[in-house]
Design a protein around this motif. Structure first.
Motif, short mmCIF file in Angstrom:
data_model
loop_
_atom_site.label_atom_id
_atom_site.label_comp_id
_atom_site.label_asym_id
_atom_site.label_seq_id
_atom_site.Cartn_x
_atom_site.Cartn_y
_atom_site.Cartn_z
N SER A 1 71.51 -46.45 0.47
CA SER A 1 72.35 -45.67 -0.43
C SER A 1 71.77 -45.69 -1.84
CB SER A 1 73.78 -46.23 -0.47
OG SER A 1 73.79 -47.54 -0.98
N THR B 1 73.47 -45.23 -5.79
CA THR B 1 74.64 -45.00 -6.64
C THR B 1 74.26 -45.16 -8.10
OG1 THR B 1 75.27 -47.34 -6.41
CG2 THR B 1 76.31 -45.77 -4.89
N ASN B 2 75.04 -44.56 -8.97
CA ASN B 2 74.82 -44.65 -10.41
C ASN B 2 75.92 -45.47 -11.05
OD1 ASN B 2 72.64 -42.93 -10.15
ND2 ASN B 2 73.80 -41.10 -10.69
N SER B 3 75.56 -46.20 -12.10
CA SER B 3 76.57 -46.97 -12.84
C SER B 3 76.09 -47.16 -14.27
CB SER B 3 76.81 -48.32 -12.16
OG SER B 3 75.63 -49.09 -12.14
#
Length: 306
Positions: free
Chosen positions: A37, A39-41
């Motif tokens: 996966s 994801t951005n944060s």
């Protein structure tokens, strides 16, 4: 523990948009792996530490730079929503916001590559002005993701304020800057790099702390699941992890520790208590995914206090 008058915490450092990649194992040199996966944060050591301290009750302002782009706008919105004062963040029109590319494996370990972007332009003269107008009782927090001359200027202009220098990553700083750190915060690898002493447990961490030259005013070395050690004014100690947890993601755990350390010191606690509080905050963070999203509020840690 947190019922004493507040001291302001001024965090000077980096703000990044994090791209988190989950993999079974960190790839070796020349190896290609398939990621599960992406994801951005929100991240960056400075922004992380500011959010961590704010969530734990400190009165926090953040000083740094972001680009004039969607990532920068998002980082500022998120810090504001966490109660961090961002009035002294500069938006640079010809720079992009910093980005960090983080790979996390099934054991929760990570490797990180950072594209500094606007973080490389945090200006020493501006930082000096901000620090000098801050409350003389403020605690100033710095890391190694901004230019070394800016870190040095901030430390020198901060006196007599207490300065926490989290030398991550390790950058070359003048002897007087290292000597003024109270504390100098390092992990095992950083401590080994600076001291020449391999660090693998509390005993070797204390040996590394004693071998640092120049010697900072005080030093804290985190040792992962072993907690952290501290040394100051001829005394030292070890704060272990009281309640072991299963590590899901170690990203930003060191920043959770530093933010909690600063928050505890801002309430007038001594170094040993502050280190213990930092260990609890770091343990909480590794049991949850992400950086800022994994950070504890004070109410999360109160049941663990003994």
């Amino acid at each position: 523990m947190m019922d004493r008058p507040l001291t302001d915490v001024v965090v000077i450092g980096s703000a990044n948009r994090d791209y988190l990649i989950r993999v079974e194992a960190i790839p070796a040199a020349g190896e290609t792996v398939l990621a599960r996966s992406l994801t951005n944060s929100c991240g960056g050591k400075g922004a992380n530490q500011a959010v961590a301290a704010s969530r734990l009750g400190a009165r926090v302002s953040f000083v740094g730079c972001v680009g004039d782009d969607a990532d920068g706008a998002l980082l500022l919105r998120e810090m504001r929503s966490e109660g961090v004062d961002v009035a002294d963040v500069e938006v640079l029109h010809e720079s992009t916001t910093g980005r960090a590319f983080v790979s996390v494996d099934d054991a929760g370990e990570n490797c990180i590559a950072v594209v500094s972007g606007a973080n490389a332009k945090v200006n020493a003269a501006k930082v000096r002005r901000v620090v000098e107008r801050s409350d003389p009782q403020s605690i100033v927090v710095l890391q190694g993701e901004i230019p070394a001359d800016t870190v040095a200027e901030a430390v020198r202009s901060a006196q007599p304020r207490r300065v926490i220098v989290n030398l991550a990553p390790v950058i070359a700083l003048p002897d007087d800057v290292i000597a003024a750190a109270d504390p100098l915060v390092l992990n095992e690898q950083e401590a080994a790099t600076l001291s020449g002493v391999p660090v693998h447990d509390a005993e070797s961490a204390l040996e590394a702390a004693a071998a640092l030259s120049p010697a900072p005013t005080s030093v804290v070395i985190t040792i992962g699941a072993g907690g952290a050690v501290w040394s100051a004014e001829g005394t030292s100690g070890h704060e272990p992890v009281r309640t072991p947890v299963a590590a899901i993601d170690t990203t930003g755990a060191g920043d959770a520790f530093v933010g909690a350390l600063a928050a505890s010191l801002s309430h007038g606690n001594g170094l040993a208590d502050a280190v213990g509080f930092g260990v609890r905050a770091g343990s909480y963070a590794v049991s949850r995914p992400g950086a800022q999203a994994s950070y504890a509020y004070y109410s999360d840690l109160v049941p663990d206090l003994v």
